[in-house]
Design a protein around this motif. Structure first.
Motif, PDB file in Angstrom:
ATOM      1  N   THR A 299       0.841  -1.203   0.000  1.00  0.00           N
ATOM      2  CA  THR A 299       0.000   0.000   0.000  1.00  0.00           C
ATOM      3  C   THR A 299       0.871   1.246   0.000  1.00  0.00           C
ATOM      4  OG1 THR A 299      -1.631  -1.244   1.243  1.00  0.00           O
ATOM      5  CG2 THR A 299      -1.946   1.114   1.164  1.00  0.00           C
ATOM      6  N   GLY A 300       1.937   1.192   0.784  1.00  0.00           N
ATOM      7  CA  GLY A 300       2.832   2.337   0.831  1.00  0.00           C
ATOM      8  C   GLY A 300       3.561   2.546  -0.488  1.00  0.00           C
ATOM      9  N   SER A 373     -10.394   2.981   2.676  1.00  0.00           N
ATOM     10  CA  SER A 373     -10.064   1.911   3.614  1.00  0.00           C
ATOM     11  C   SER A 373      -9.384   0.780   2.837  1.00  0.00           C
ATOM     12  CB  SER A 373     -11.369   1.436   4.251  1.00  0.00           C
ATOM     13  OG  SER A 373     -11.235   0.169   4.816  1.00  0.00           O
ATOM     14  N   VAL A 374      -8.423   0.117   3.455  1.00  0.00           N
ATOM     15  CA  VAL A 374      -7.672  -0.945   2.758  1.00  0.00           C
ATOM     16  C   VAL A 374      -7.054  -1.931   3.736  1.00  0.00           C
ATOM     17  CG1 VAL A 374      -5.487   0.365   2.701  1.00  0.00           C
ATOM     18  CG2 VAL A 374      -5.903  -1.383   0.965  1.00  0.00           C
ATOM     19  N   GLY A 375      -6.807  -3.131   3.255  1.00  0.00           N
ATOM     20  CA  GLY A 375      -6.007  -4.089   4.004  1.00  0.00           C
ATOM     21  C   GLY A 375      -6.797  -5.239   4.570  1.00  0.00           C
ATOM     22  N   GLU A 376      -8.064  -5.033   4.835  1.00  0.00           N
ATOM     23  CA  GLU A 376      -8.920  -6.061   5.413  1.00  0.00           C
ATOM     24  C   GLU A 376     -10.351  -5.587   5.229  1.00  0.00           C
ATOM     25  OE1 GLU A 376      -8.559  -5.715   9.790  1.00  0.00           O
ATOM     26  OE2 GLU A 376      -7.329  -3.988   9.380  1.00  0.00           O
ATOM     27  N   SER A 377     -11.287  -6.480   5.483  1.00  0.00           N
ATOM     28  CA  SER A 377     -12.688  -6.098   5.344  1.00  0.00           C
ATOM     29  C   SER A 377     -13.024  -5.060   6.409  1.00  0.00           C
ATOM     30  CB  SER A 377     -13.598  -7.295   5.564  1.00  0.00           C
ATOM     31  OG  SER A 377     -13.267  -8.290   4.649  1.00  0.00           O
ATOM     32  N   ILE A 378     -13.839  -4.114   6.022  1.00  0.00           N
ATOM     33  CA  ILE A 378     -14.299  -3.142   7.024  1.00  0.00           C
ATOM     34  C   ILE A 378     -15.730  -3.517   7.392  1.00  0.00           C
ATOM     35  CG2 ILE A 378     -14.776  -1.438   5.164  1.00  0.00           C
ATOM     36  CD1 ILE A 378     -14.264   0.736   7.361  1.00  0.00           C
ATOM     37  N   THR A 400     -11.169  -0.330  -0.736  1.00  0.00           N
ATOM     38  CA  THR A 400     -10.383  -0.796  -1.881  1.00  0.00           C
ATOM     39  C   THR A 400      -9.825  -2.186  -1.613  1.00  0.00           C
ATOM     40  OG1 THR A 400      -8.367   0.162  -0.983  1.00  0.00           O
ATOM     41  CG2 THR A 400      -9.692   1.584  -2.396  1.00  0.00           C
ATOM     42  N   TRP A 401     -10.145  -3.132  -2.460  1.00  0.00           N
ATOM     43  CA  TRP A 401      -9.582  -4.483  -2.329  1.00  0.00           C
ATOM     44  C   TRP A 401      -8.447  -4.664  -3.327  1.00  0.00           C
ATOM     45  CZ3 TRP A 401      -8.328  -8.431  -5.504  1.00  0.00           C
ATOM     46  CH2 TRP A 401      -7.891  -9.610  -4.882  1.00  0.00           C
ATOM     47  N   TRP A 402      -7.313  -5.094  -2.816  1.00  0.00           N
ATOM     48  CA  TRP A 402      -6.190  -5.468  -3.681  1.00  0.00           C
ATOM     49  C   TRP A 402      -5.147  -6.172  -2.843  1.00  0.00           C
ATOM     50  CZ3 TRP A 402      -1.538  -2.083  -3.910  1.00  0.00           C
ATOM     51  CH2 TRP A 402      -1.603  -1.004  -3.029  1.00  0.00           C
ATOM     52  N   GLN A 403      -4.058  -6.578  -3.487  1.00  0.00           N
ATOM     53  CA  GLN A 403      -3.034  -7.379  -2.800  1.00  0.00           C
ATOM     54  C   GLN A 403      -1.644  -6.947  -3.265  1.00  0.00           C
ATOM     55  OE1 GLN A 403      -4.115 -11.218  -4.692  1.00  0.00           O
ATOM     56  NE2 GLN A 403      -4.815 -11.838  -2.662  1.00  0.00           N
ATOM     57  N   THR A 404      -0.647  -7.390  -2.524  1.00  0.00           N
ATOM     58  CA  THR A 404       0.729  -7.153  -2.959  1.00  0.00           C
ATOM     59  C   THR A 404       0.892  -7.620  -4.411  1.00  0.00           C
ATOM     60  OG1 THR A 404       1.425  -7.633  -0.702  1.00  0.00           O
ATOM     61  CG2 THR A 404       3.149  -7.656  -2.379  1.00  0.00           C
ATOM     62  N   GLY A 408      -1.948  -3.000  -7.755  1.00  0.00           N
ATOM     63  CA  GLY A 408      -2.829  -1.834  -7.659  1.00  0.00           C
ATOM     64  C   GLY A 408      -4.242  -2.273  -7.306  1.00  0.00           C
ATOM     65  N   ILE A 409      -5.092  -1.276  -7.141  1.00  0.00           N
ATOM     66  CA  ILE A 409      -6.473  -1.512  -6.686  1.00  0.00           C
ATOM     67  C   ILE A 409      -7.263  -2.274  -7.755  1.00  0.00           C
ATOM     68  CG2 ILE A 409      -8.634  -0.330  -6.084  1.00  0.00           C
ATOM     69  CD1 ILE A 409      -6.815   1.917  -4.884  1.00  0.00           C
ATOM     70  N   MET A 410      -8.042  -3.259  -7.322  1.00  0.00           N
ATOM     71  CA  MET A 410      -8.797  -4.122  -8.258  1.00  0.00           C
ATOM     72  C   MET A 410     -10.310  -3.974  -8.080  1.00  0.00           C
ATOM     73  SD  MET A 410      -6.333  -5.675  -9.844  1.00  0.00           S
ATOM     74  CE  MET A 410      -6.729  -7.275 -10.522  1.00  0.00           C
ATOM     75  N   ILE A 411     -10.753  -3.891  -6.820  1.00  0.00           N
ATOM     76  CA  ILE A 411     -12.189  -3.743  -6.558  1.00  0.00           C
ATOM     77  C   ILE A 411     -12.340  -2.514  -5.671  1.00  0.00           C
ATOM     78  CG2 ILE A 411     -14.275  -4.825  -5.611  1.00  0.00           C
ATOM     79  CD1 ILE A 411     -12.886  -7.520  -5.781  1.00  0.00           C
ATOM     80  N   SER A 412     -13.205  -1.609  -6.075  1.00  0.00           N
ATOM     81  CA  SER A 412     -13.387  -0.393  -5.274  1.00  0.00           C
ATOM     82  C   SER A 412     -14.467   0.484  -5.894  1.00  0.00           C
ATOM     83  CB  SER A 412     -12.082   0.414  -5.238  1.00  0.00           C
ATOM     84  OG  SER A 412     -12.282   1.668  -4.637  1.00  0.00           O
ATOM     85  N   PRO A 413     -15.141   1.282  -5.085  1.00  0.00           N
ATOM     86  CA  PRO A 413     -15.936   2.359  -5.674  1.00  0.00           C
ATOM     87  C   PRO A 413     -15.001   3.294  -6.452  1.00  0.00           C
ATOM     88  CG  PRO A 413     -16.438   2.075  -3.349  1.00  0.00           C
ATOM     89  CD  PRO A 413     -15.229   1.242  -3.623  1.00  0.00           C
TER      90      PRO A 413
END
Ligand code: AMP
Length: 658
Positions: A299-300, A373-378, A400-404, A408-413
């Protein structure tokens, strides 16, 4: 949870704008991504948009560019030269504000330092630094000369640092004397010293003076950065690299004890991050953007350094702990710098929720326009608290859902395209150009509202190039579970509107305060303790951190469980993996529950720790082992016997949260 009809007048666009863009992106993906890629500066245009030799994707093949040029030079040559690139605040309260022209000057000088140290294109550079401006500057300086950086989170131990340096084969290490965390100094140089005794590939170390703690340097191998800068040239020509030249390797946890070195490209990675940043955060020239992640995580990398700077945005970086010296530090920073976009983690939000709203009253948060928000479900409760109390009921939240691995971001408003209705707790729809789905065990689309595995159905530009040095592991980890699709390792549900609800990991990976930690990595660390015979690690639901770490361990014959054993195992794990992986609970058991083939049934341990029903245990070799575990865990919770150790290593027993 129903959708929320929110008064986001600013984001009202012609209805269907999102769906039109999305549909066209899926119909003609290569045309779509080529059009996006043209927004960046290329020195040579690509020959092919995508080369897909499953499961390896190469984007914008033959195109040349330079990430540092995109993030710095092209702004420093326009009116943005006087615009703020980085607002940095140290934990003690010191401030540095870097304009794009200052950043340009610094990256050139740092690139010259790297070159003078013998670093060239394709060489690997390990960065083990606190959250200080020198970290993004070194990342960009590496990119400038075509070197590949590996940032190692400063919460990792000497052993973990050494493992990463050795796996990547770094020639140079950059570290600092120390960094500030909750008023104390993290002795990075001495941790790095220990690591370097295990790292034959490192020829040179550069040390940044940050905390002014006493450290020893061993010349000529080790030098202070400020000394090297005295000899630095003011300009270094950016190295034009092919789009698939690696920009960086970042280690993340998987299902084995060995972390995976995720390799990201330059061109595809930057295109993906550039466009999603605009779609998701609706970045504007006047935005002041703050992502609270540590640069040591993906994320950073993407959301503090590459995406904001590629846009010429102003990015805020804060060095220290959120609650130091007081619980309102973050709100103070938002007010001070006039932050407009604030991107953080559910764990942080839940932590603040627990402190009540009084701390917010002292601060003017009216500059905020958009939250993320990122990193885990809110969870919806935290979402609504964030929306009401931080966003003043006027800011959309992008979950925002994504992974290392996705880069980059894959699922998000995507308010930057059109703000579709938001549903608290759901990350929404896939962004344009990205096709995800939820599938059942046979790989068929799961019925709506039913849990399945989250998969990605086609390559995307930010996609990892592979796992460093291990193409077989890459194939096995991501492409063997669901034929033809990328396997994310997450469970999810797709609702009737096609919105995705991510439910958590389906593999042996924990998410503790948003940090990804492999159970196998922790188990390897635990059994390397001389008195531990066997260990199994599970996650326990935690109302704040999402998950906490529970270790079930069997001690060697003749060793009795005790509070001292707990302390010793805990500090052993801290020294092998790092503070980030310290267990919340250690439960010594006479036996681990195993199947007849000798496999530990973690499911049973997880059920015990979470007070869930144990389920079917007929495959166990000896069902009475379950009773032993239940009893040992109960004693631990009641503080009897070896259980008196609970949270011992952290100094104070915590209140039971459930
Ligand atoms: P990392 O690679 O460390 O960023 O971790 C990626 C994992 O974090 C994903 O596979 C998910 O399990 C989790 N994750 C990230 N963002 C979200 C989100 N918005 N909602 C739910 N889970 C998420």
């Amino acid at each position: 949870m129903a959708e929320l009809s929110l008064p986001f007048d600013r984001w009202h666009y012609p209805v269907k704008k999102f769906y039109d863009l999305y549909d066209s992106s899926i119909e003609e993906p290569e045309d779509f991504w080529a059009e996006q890629a043209r927004q960046l500066d290329w020195f040579r245009t690509w020959d092919r948009v995508l080369e897909w030799e499953a499961p390896f994707a190469r984007w914008f093949v033959g195109g040349t560019l330079n990430a540092c040029h995109i993030c710095v030079d092209r702004h420093a040559k326009t009116w943005r030269r006087s615009k703020v690139a980085i607002y940095w605040e140290g934990e003690p309260g010191d401030v540095r504000v870097l304009s794009y022209s200052t950043l340009y000057r610094e990256v050139n000088r740092y690139a010259s330092v790297l070159k003078n140290c013998g670093v060239g294109t394709g060489d690997k550079v390990a960065l083990y630094l606190p959250m200080i401006p020198e970290l993004p500057i070194f990342m960009l300086a590496c990119a400038r000369i075509g070197a590949i950086h590996t940032v190692v989170f400063s919460g990792f131990s000497a052993r973990a640092l050494a493992d990463r340096i050795n796996d990547v084969g770094a020639r140079l290490l950059v570290t600092a004397d120390g960094g500030f965390r909750r008023g104390k100094i993290l002795p990075l140089k001495s941790i790095a010293d220990e690591a370097l005794t295990m790292c034959p590939s490192v020829e040179k170390a550069i040390v940044v003076k940050r905390a002014d703690n006493s450290v020893t340097l061993n010349p000529p191998k080790e030098s202070w950065l400020h000394d090297l800068l005295e000899e630095a040239d003011p300009y270094v020509e950016p190295e034009l690299v092919e789009s698939n030249h690696p920009l960086y390797v970042l280690y993340t946890s998987g299902t084995t004890g060995k972390p995976k070195g995720i390799v990201h490209s330059t061109g595809g990675y930057l295109v993906h991050n550039y466009v999603t940043y605009k779609w998701v955060f609706d970045i504007r020239e006047e935005s002041v953007y703050w992502c609270t992640a540590d640069i040591g995580w993906v994320t950073g990398h993407s959301q503090i350094v590459y995406a904001p700077l590629a846009h010429g945005a102003a990015t805020v970086i804060y060095e220290g702990a959120p609650d130091y010296p007081a619980i309102d530090r973050w709100w103070d920073i938002i007010e001070k710098y006039g932050v407009t976009i604030f991107y953080t983690s559910p764990t942080a939000i839940r932590t603040f929720m627990g402190h009540g709203e009084e701390m917010l009253k002292k601060h003017d948060l009216s500059t905020l326009e958009l939250l993320g928000s990122v990193g885990e479900s809110i969870n919806p409760e935290a979402w609504l608290w964030f929306y009401r109390h931080i966003g003043g009921e006027r800011c959309p939240i992008v979950d925002t859902w994504w992974q290392t691995e996705t880069g980059g971001i894959m699922i998000s408003p995507t308010p930057g395209i059109e703000c579709l209705p938001l549903k608290p707790g759901s990350a929404g729809l896939a962004v344009p150009g990205v096709e995800v789905d939820v599938v059942d065990e046979a790989g068929k689309p799961a019925p709506r509202e039913q849990r399945g595995s989250l998969v990605i159905k086609r390559p995307w530009p930010g996609m990892l190039l592979g796992i460093h040095g291990d193409p077989e592991r890459y194939k096995k980890a991501y492409w063997s579970q669901v034929p033809g699709y990328y396997y994310t390792g997450d469970y999810a549900v797709k609702d009737g509107d096609g919105y995705f609800w991510v439910l958590g990991r389906s593999d042996e990976v924990l998410k503790v305060a948003g940090h990804r930690i492999g159970t196998a990595e922790l188990e390897d660390a635990a059994v390397s303790h001389p008195q531990v015979a066997e260990a199994a690690v599970v996650g326990k639901t935690d109302p704040v951190k999402g998950e906490s770490i529970v270790i079930f361990a069997r001690l060697q014959e003749g060793i009795r469980p005790s509070a001292d054993q707990t302390k010793s195992l805990t500090s052993h794990i801290r020294s092998v993996v790092g503070a980030v992986a310290v267990p919340d609970e250690v439960c010594f058991v006479p036996r681990l529950p195993k199947t007849r083939s000798g496999k530990v049934l973690r499911r049973v341990l997880k059920a015990v720790a979470n007070d869930d029903s144990i389920g079917d245990v007929t495959t166990l070799e000896d069902e009475s082992s379950v009773q032993e575990v239940i009893q040992a865990y109960q004693e631990l919770k009641e503080g009897k016997g070896p259980g008196a150790q609970k949270n011992y290593a952290k100094g104070k027993p915590k209140k039971e949260k459930r």
